[in-house]
Write an enzyme that holds these catalytic residues in place. Structure first.
Site, PDB file in Angstrom:
ATOM      1  N   SER A  96      -8.236  -1.487  -3.192  1.00 28.85           N
ATOM      2  CA  SER A  96      -8.873  -0.182  -3.030  1.00 28.85           C
ATOM      3  C   SER A  96      -9.936   0.060  -4.089  1.00 28.85           C
ATOM      4  CB  SER A  96      -7.820   0.933  -3.083  1.00 28.85           C
ATOM      5  OG  SER A  96      -7.001   0.901  -1.932  1.00 28.85           O
ATOM      6  N   TYR A 114      -3.436  -0.914   6.872  1.00 30.68           N
ATOM      7  CA  TYR A 114      -4.420  -1.807   7.479  1.00 30.68           C
ATOM      8  C   TYR A 114      -4.379  -1.684   8.999  1.00 30.68           C
ATOM      9  CZ  TYR A 114      -4.807  -4.214   2.990  1.00 30.68           C
ATOM     10  OH  TYR A 114      -5.020  -4.513   1.679  1.00 30.68           O
ATOM     11  N   ARG A 171       0.855  -1.188   0.000  1.00 26.79           N
ATOM     12  CA  ARG A 171       0.000   0.000   0.000  1.00 26.79           C
ATOM     13  C   ARG A 171       0.893   1.240   0.000  1.00 26.79           C
ATOM     14  NH1 ARG A 171      -5.090  -1.849   1.537  1.00 26.79           N
ATOM     15  NH2 ARG A 171      -5.899  -0.017   0.455  1.00 26.79           N
ATOM     16  N   GLN A 197      -0.494   2.793  -6.094  1.00 27.87           N
ATOM     17  CA  GLN A 197      -1.908   3.177  -6.026  1.00 27.87           C
ATOM     18  C   GLN A 197      -2.678   2.850  -7.305  1.00 27.87           C
ATOM     19  OE1 GLN A 197      -2.010   7.311  -4.874  1.00 27.87           O
ATOM     20  NE2 GLN A 197      -2.226   6.816  -2.711  1.00 27.87           N
ATOM     21  N   ASP A 219      -3.763  -0.805  -7.288  1.00 23.57           N
ATOM     22  CA  ASP A 219      -4.295  -1.285  -6.017  1.00 23.57           C
ATOM     23  C   ASP A 219      -5.715  -1.821  -6.212  1.00 23.57           C
ATOM     24  OD1 ASP A 219      -5.130  -1.754  -3.449  1.00 23.57           O
ATOM     25  OD2 ASP A 219      -4.522   0.199  -2.655  1.00 23.57           O
TER      26      ASP A 219
END
Length: 372
Positions: A130, A230, A119, A124, A127
Site C-alpha cells: 500500500s 484484492y 491485508r 496496515q 503494508d
C-alpha cells in the site's frame, strides 16, 4: 543486534531500506547499525545523515554480513553469498518467486517477505504494498502529464479555451485511488472502473465518475467482492462486458492509467490492441502492471513506446522515481514489522502463532516455509 543496510544493486532501484529517522530508533533500542557507504544517496540521504544518528558507514560486505539485513528488493546471488548462515533478511522479496525462495533457503538464512503480510487492520502500518502503490499512483499521473502534449486542466485564455484532459483509470486499489486524487488536483475530468462494486463510493468521493459494469449472476457478484483486499479473476462473460465498456471510454480518453494486479498471477488484459488502434493520436497509456505482463498487450516493460499513435509507458518501478518519500514510508513499514520479531532483549523471536509473522516467513533453517 547488528543491523546492516546495504545499497540496492538492482538496476533502477533508488530506494533504501532505512532512513535516519528509523536508524535513530534502532540505535536507541541498543542495536548496532552499519549502512553501506552511498546506500541512501539516490534517495537524497547522504552518509553523514546516518552517522549523525549513530550509524556506522561501512562496506557492502559489512552491511550484508550483519545478523539482520534490511533490503528493499530480493538479493541476487552475489549478495546472498555475502550473508551469514543463520542471518535474518527482511525486505520485498517477491514471495511468489519460488526459485528465489529456494535460493534463499539454501543459504540457511531466515527471510521475511513483507509483501506477504495479510491485508488486515493490524498490519496496515507495515503494508509495503500500500505505501509503495500510493506513490506509484501519484507518479503515474505525473508521468502521463509529462508525455501528454496538452494541458491537464481546462484553461480559458485570450487565445481561446483549452479543454480539460479526460483521464480513465482502470483499477481502483490504492494506486488507482491515488491516481484519481492526483489527476483531480491537476484539473482533469476522470472516470474510473473496478471489478469491486464496493469501491464506487471511494471513487466518487474523490471526484471521479464510476464506470459501472453490471453483474448478471450471483456468481459474478460474489467473485467481485474480492479477497484480502484484492480483486479476483472474473468470469469470461463479465470480462467481455467490461472490455466493451472500457473500449468505449478509452476512445474518449486522453490518458488511460491501468493498475489491475492479482498477486501471483499474470496481470489481466484490460486494454486490448484493437482499442489502442482506435484511441486518439497522442493519447497516453501508463501501465502500472507492466512488471506482471501488463494490462495492455502492447506495453513493453521498462520502456516508453509508441503504437498506433498512442504512447505506452511501461515503467515497472514508479515508486523509485520518488525515492526520498518512498524510502521514508518503506523504512517505517520495516520498523513496525520488526516490532513483531525482535523481543525486548533485541533477539530474533519468530512467533508462528502471529498471523503476520507466519505469512511473511519465506524460509528458516535451510527449509522453505511457504508453499506457492
Amino acid at each position: 543486534m547488528h543491523i546492516g543496510i546495504p545499497q540496492e544493486t538492482r538496476v533502477g532501484e533508488t530506494r533504501v531500506a532505512a532512513t535516519p529517522e528509523t536508524v535513530k530508533k534502532y540505535v536507541a533500542q541498543g542495536h548496532h547499525v552499519t549502512v553501506q557507504s552511498g546506500a541512501g544517496v539516490r534517495a537524497s540521504v547522504p552518509d553523514g545523515a546516518y552517522e549523525a544518528v549513530g550509524a556506522r558507514i561501512g562496506t557492502m560486505a559489512e552491511a550484508l554480513g550483519a545478523e539482520l539485513v534490511l533490503k528493499v528488493r530480493a538479493p541476487d546471488d552475489a549478495e546472498l553469498a555475502q550473508m551469514k548462515r543463520g542471518a535474518t533478511l527482511v525486505g520485498m522479496l517477491n514471495p511468489f518467486d519460488t526459485e528465489n525462495n529456494v535460493r534463499m533457503a539454501a543459504t540457511g538464512i531466515t527471510a521475511f517477505a513483507l509483501e506477504a503480510a495479510p491485508r488486515t487492520t493490524r498490519a496496515q502500518s507495515m503494508d509495503v504494498l500500500s505505501s509503495q502503490a500510493n506513490i506509484a499512483g501519484y507518479k503515474a499521473v505525473l508521468v502521463a502529464a509529462h508525455h501528454y502534449q496538452r494541458f491537464m486542466p481546462m484553461l480559458m485564455t485570450a487565445a481561446g479555451t483549452v479543454k480539460a484532459a479526460r483521464v480513465l483509470i482502470l483499477g481502483a486499489g490504492v494506486a488507482g485511488l491515488q491516481a484519481i486524487a492526483t489527476a483531480k488536483r491537476l484539473g482533469a475530468v476522470i472516470e474510473a472502473s473496478d471489478v469491486r462494486p464496493a469501491v464506487k463510493e471511494q471513487i466518487e468521493s474523490l471526484g471521479a465518475k464510476f464506470v459501472d459494469v453490471p453483474f448478471f449472476t450471483d456468481e459474478e457478484r460474489e467473485i467481485a467482492q474480492g479477497v484480502g483486499g484484492y480483486a479476483r479473476p472474473m468470469p469470461a462473460d463479465w470480462m467481455k462486458r467490461q472490455a466493451e465498456l472500457v473500449h468505449q471510454r478509452a476512445l474518449q480518453a486522453d490518458i488511460v492509467i491501468t493498475t489491475a494486479l492479482i498477486p501471483g498471477r499474470k496481470a489481466p488484459t484490460l486494454l486490448h490492441e484493437a482499442t489502442v488502434q482506435e484511441m486518439k493520436p497522442g493519447s497516453v497509456v501508463v501501465d502500472l502492471a507492466a512488471a506482471q505482463g501488463g494490462n495492455c498487450p502492447l506495453t513493453v516493460a521498462d520502456e516508453v513506446v509508441e503504437r498506433h499513435g498512442v504512447i505506452l509507458v511501461g515503467h515497472t518501478n514508479l515508486a523509485s522515481m520518488v525515492a526520498a518519500d518512498a524510502s521514508a514510508l518503506y523504512a517505517r513499514n520495516v520498523f513496525d514489522f520488526l516490532k513483531l520479531v525482535l523481543d525486548k532483549e533485541a533477539k530474533l523471536t519468530v512467533n508462528l502463532e502471529d498471523d503476520i509473522v507466519a505469512a511473511c516467513l519465506m524460509c528458516a533453517g535451510g527449509e522453505l516455509t511457504r508453499a506457492n
